[in-house]
Design an enzyme around this catalytic site. Structure first.
Site, PDB file in Angstrom:
ATOM      1  N   HIS A 484       1.074  -1.131  -0.005  1.00 36.26           N
ATOM      2  CA  HIS A 484      -0.217  -0.247  -0.188  1.00 36.26           C
ATOM      3  C   HIS A 484       1.570   1.361   0.299  1.00 36.26           C
ATOM      4  O   HIS A 484       0.364   2.255  -0.610  1.00 36.26           O
ATOM      5  CB  HIS A 484      -0.673   0.010   1.136  1.00 36.26           C
ATOM      6  N   GLU A 485       1.527   1.338   0.853  1.00 37.08           N
ATOM      7  CA  GLU A 485       2.455   2.805   1.188  1.00 37.08           C
ATOM      8  C   GLU A 485       4.078   2.156   0.087  1.00 37.08           C
ATOM      9  O   GLU A 485       3.781   3.633  -0.408  1.00 37.08           O
ATOM     10  CB  GLU A 485       3.900   2.342   2.191  1.00 37.08           C
ATOM     11  N   HIS A 488       2.209   4.705  -3.206  1.00 40.66           N
ATOM     12  CA  HIS A 488       1.727   5.758  -3.113  1.00 40.66           C
ATOM     13  C   HIS A 488       2.941   6.440  -3.514  1.00 40.66           C
ATOM     14  O   HIS A 488       2.483   7.722  -3.867  1.00 40.66           O
ATOM     15  CB  HIS A 488       2.316   6.299  -1.599  1.00 40.66           C
ATOM     16  N   GLU A 507      -5.210   7.639  -1.467  1.00 37.74           N
ATOM     17  CA  GLU A 507      -6.250   7.003  -0.636  1.00 37.74           C
ATOM     18  C   GLU A 507      -6.772   5.305  -1.454  1.00 37.74           C
ATOM     19  O   GLU A 507      -6.035   3.581  -1.332  1.00 37.74           O
ATOM     20  CB  GLU A 507      -6.577   6.914   0.202  1.00 37.74           C
TER      21      GLU A 507
END
Length: 827
Positions: A484-485, A488, A507
């Protein structure tokens, strides 16, 4: 017109007048003082004239005076505060004492307009009357407004960049031939030439930024600090063009400042880090917060030799000893980013290394492109962003499937990180590259932050913060959060939202892509991927359903400003709607609705075509700020045939982005995921546990053996669904809860599973499990906030005492938003 701002409301003001002057580069020179819990030093800002002023001045329109009219409307009347301070004009580190409130018997050294020289500086908000008096008395001086909060500003001055040796070559440009050689204009032209140097001269640019930042001052500037802003003026200067384009600010943070948190790590050592505050970095340094203010930066940070300084920077800094016991760390970035993405963490971090493994992985970082990525032809196009050394234009970077990475942690967690985290990073980075292509950033540090961190993770340029909660219970939670990170880096950093209220653009994309990355990192088969994604979708659907039922409707809208999204005032100021609302930090609606929108589009278009469109979007918009319509319009242009079926940007706005609640198209999908094999397997196990519970309750005190009941081994996400389903059962007897824990070893599972286990303990007042709840609230603060509410809602005296005991132990170091929400639950 500026929006009306009420300091008691939950909207976050972005005060900087970026349309008049736009910061292009920051140079920070800071000292970290753990004894007094402050960061102090100097920041030099290099500006260019803003686009709105250039546009208006070219058309002959007068624009600067209007900002005073607007400022009158956004200022709240509050008392003025004056510091007791002695500042030497030559001293790089002014002597400083605490502020004293102007009151009866004390001398107010401000002038009648609320202005302050550096001999009499302000540290409070000046009233709207003060600002308006400037206009009423005919003073038309230009006012530079920076975002600033919880900072003690000591001195502001203009920097004499013309005094730097070698800058004379910037005055030989053809652009300067007809420019007056008046010294003030010359300084501004030098700064303009410096900030607009071509990308291939970035090393020279950094060299001159460094030397210009150290140039002598050439005049102090008047300034006023307010609740949300720092306002600077130069007497007699009426336009942004004539205002100094290089200014130096002496300042120090405050221990209570909300941009950084001072705490201790898991080994009991002091540390400080930026924790993703709702107010971003304005309590760390004066800056321009609006995302349009894309800037580069460089920073020198000095601290005691025991500490390691990690920061958003392209280089892996090596400390330099300045004197015995003091080390200096230097970082820089050449890719313009919003100031809100600047991140720092100073602590006694230990680097985690696995001999042989890391070296082998990191030396083999170049791979040929997968054949499925023939659509990488977009690399041949000219980038659409402002000029900087872009990795998307670098042939070597385009082939780099794995960027260099490091892992840092408090000493006590080193073994855990080596066992789990270190091995996952190369798998997840390679999976991300296979999906989206070129890594936007050249390196990555991963830091396990202290237990008071209020999230499972946070991504910034070149650095990711992870909660210690992701380390326990196997690789599932750690891997998915890491993915997930990492996502980004593309969505949220390389491509940012032009309006921060559109959080889903960051997000929602990261949540959707974490599934893609994690499946590829695990090298799952097609059927395994399908099963895991359907299980995830069901869990997220249940979470969204619960959140929609238990939150304010206006917080459920992905585009709360609707057609006004992205709009600012004439000066560039704006607000972030609900940006200061404490409970918003714990909501996942932007993650979940955004994820489901993207998942719906992928199913409509086909995953392969959809991922191809995502890569195209990345190549077209990296290094830029976007709105929802930029993505939707580009996507729909690629699939014109979908317009006939009614899939339009307007319909997506109406069904998904501009309304509260669960989107209509999603309501029809909820039942389909229940037919998934993994979900069906859980359903069978739930039935077994319910039947066993009924038998045990009927048998009373007579013990029945469970040996005849065979329970299947479940994946972590299946365990989450199992426990959530059992939470819907009215009564579970203590023996069932005991057997549940023993069967699945729940105390050793990941934090997502243990959170549901704690909910079961609280619901059924299972006293033997209270130690598990206490441990969770102490060690998993990123996820424990709403457990406090569960402990209170039962109105059980023992549970309420447990909640208050845990909160009292954690409150001092707890994240401010978390502490506020919990306090409202408990008191």
């Amino acid at each position: 017109m500026e929006p009306q701002l009420d300091p008691t409301k939950d909207d976050l003001p972005l005060m900087a007048n970026t349309n008049y002057m736009l910061v292009r580069h920051y140079v920070l020179d800071l000292d970290v003082d753990f004894k007094n819990k402050v960061i102090e030093g100097i920041i030099v800002l290099f500006f260019d004239t803003g686009s709105q002023y250039l546009k208006n001045s070219s058309s002959g329109k007068e624009c600067c005076q209007s900002q005073f009219d607007e400022t009158c409307k956004v200022k709240a009347c509050e008392p003025c505060y004056t510091p007791v301070t002695t500042v030497s004009a030559c001293s790089p580190k002014p002597e400083y004492n605490d502020f004293a409130v102007c009151g009866k018997g004390e001398e107010d050294t401000s002038d009648k307009n609320g202005n302050h020289s550096n001999e009499a500086q302000a540290s409070g908000i000046s009233s709207s009357k003060d600002i308006c008096d400037i206009q009423n008395h005919g003073n038309k001086d230009f006012l530079l407004i920076l975002d600033c909060c919880d900072l003690s500003v000591l001195k502001v001055e203009e920097v004499d960049v013309a005094a730097v040796s070698g800058v004379e070559k910037f005055t030989r440009s053809a652009k300067l031939m007809n420019v007056s050689k008046e010294l003030e204009n010359l300084r501004n032209q030098i700064v303009h030439e410096l900030v607009t140097l071509p990308a291939d001269r970035w090393k020279e640019q950094l060299y001159y930024f460094t030397h210009c930042s150290q140039a002598p001052g050439c005049g102090e500037l008047q300034f006023t600090t307010g609740t949300w802003s720092l306002e600077i003026r130069k007497s007699g200067v009426q336009t942004p063009t004539d205002f100094p384009h290089a200014i130096r600010i002496w300042y120090k943070t405050k221990p209570e400042g909300r941009s950084v948190t001072w705490t201790t790590d898991q080994s009991g050592r002091p540390c400080v880090y930026t924790m993703g505050s709702p107010i971003n970095n304005r309590a760390l340094f004066p800056c321009q917060e609006p995302p349009v203010a894309l800037s580069t930066w460089q920073a020198s940070v000095r601290t005691a030799a025991d500490f390691v300084v990690l920061m958003s920077g392209e280089n892996s800094a090596e400390p330099v000893q300045l004197q015995e016991g003091i080390m200096s760390w230097y970082y820089y970035v050449t890719m313009p980013m919003p100031a809100s993405t600047f991140t720092i963490a100073v602590g006694c971090w230990q680097e985690v290394k696995q001999q042989g493994f890391t070296a082998a992985i990191q030396t083999n970082t170049k791979f040929s492109l997968p054949s499925s990525q023939a659509d990488f032809r977009w690399h041949e196009e000219i980038c659409g962003h402002v000029e900087y050394p872009c990795r998307f234009q670098d042939p070597a970077a385009r082939l780099q499937a794995l960027i260099p990475y490091r892992v840092f942690t408090p000493h006590c967690l080193m073994e855990c990180c080596e066992e789990h985290l270190l091995q996952l990073i190369p798998q997840c980075l390679s999976a991300a590259y296979t999906t989206l292509g070129t890594h936007p950033f050249s390196r990555l540090d991963v830091l396990i932050v202290p237990s008071n961190f209020s999230s499972l993770g946070m991504a910034s340029p070149h650095i990711i913060f992870l909660s210690q909660s992701v380390l326990s219970g196997g690789s599932q939670l750690c891997g998915t959060r890491l993915c997930h990170e990492i996502a980004h880096a593309w969505f949220g950093l390389a491509i940012g939202a032009r309006d921060w209220t559109e959080e889903w653009l960051s997000e929602g994309f990261a949540t959707f892509l974490e599934d893609i990355f994690w499946a590829r990192a695990q090298q799952l088969s097609h059927d395994e991927v399908k099963g895991q994604h359907e299980l995830k979708a069901l869990l997220r659907w249940r979470r969204l359903r619960d959140e929609v039922q238990n939150s304010e409707e206006e917080l459920q809208v992905l585009r709360p400003k609707k057609e006004s999204t992205g709009e600012t005032s004439e000066s560039g100021a704006s607000i972030v709607k609900h940006g200061l609302k404490a409970e918003k930090a714990f909501m996942q609606v932007h993650y979940l609705k955004g994820y489901f929108l993207l998942r719906s589009l992928a199913r409509t278009i086909g995953e392969a075509s959809y991922l191809s469109s995502l890569r195209k979007f990345v190549h077209k918009f990296h290094g830029q700020l976007v709105l929802s319509q930029d993505f939707l319009c580009m996507l729909l242009e690629d699939i014109p045939e979908q317009k006939e079926s009614g899939l339009t940007a307007e319909s997506i706005f109406q069904n998904w982005l501009d309304t509260s609640g669960i989107p209509k198209p999603l309501l029809e999908e909820g039942e389909t995921w229940k037919k998934s094999r993994l979900v069906q397997q859980v359903s069978g196990e739930v039935t077994k546990w319910i039947r066993t519970n009924q038998v045990m309750r009927k048998s009373g005190k007579k013990k029945r053996r469970l040996s005849e009941v065979v329970f299947q081994k479940l994946l972590p996400d299946q365990l989450v669904l199992l426990l959530e389903s059992l939470l819907e059962v009215k009564t579970l007897c203590p023996r069932i809860l005991q057997c549940l824990e023993k069967t699945y070893q729940l105390r050793k599972q990941d934090a997502e599973v243990r959170h549901r286990w704690c909910e079961l303990i609280v619901k059924h007042k299972y006293v033997p499990g209270y130690e598990d709840v206490e441990k969770f609230l102490r060690e998993d603060q990123a996820m424990g906030v709403y457990l406090y509410g569960e402990l209170m809602v039962n109105e059980d005296v023992e549970q309420q005492e447990l909640a208050r005991k845990c909160f009292a132990a954690a409150r001092e170091h707890m994240d401010a938003s978390s502490a506020k929400v919990v306090a409202e639950m408990l008191f």
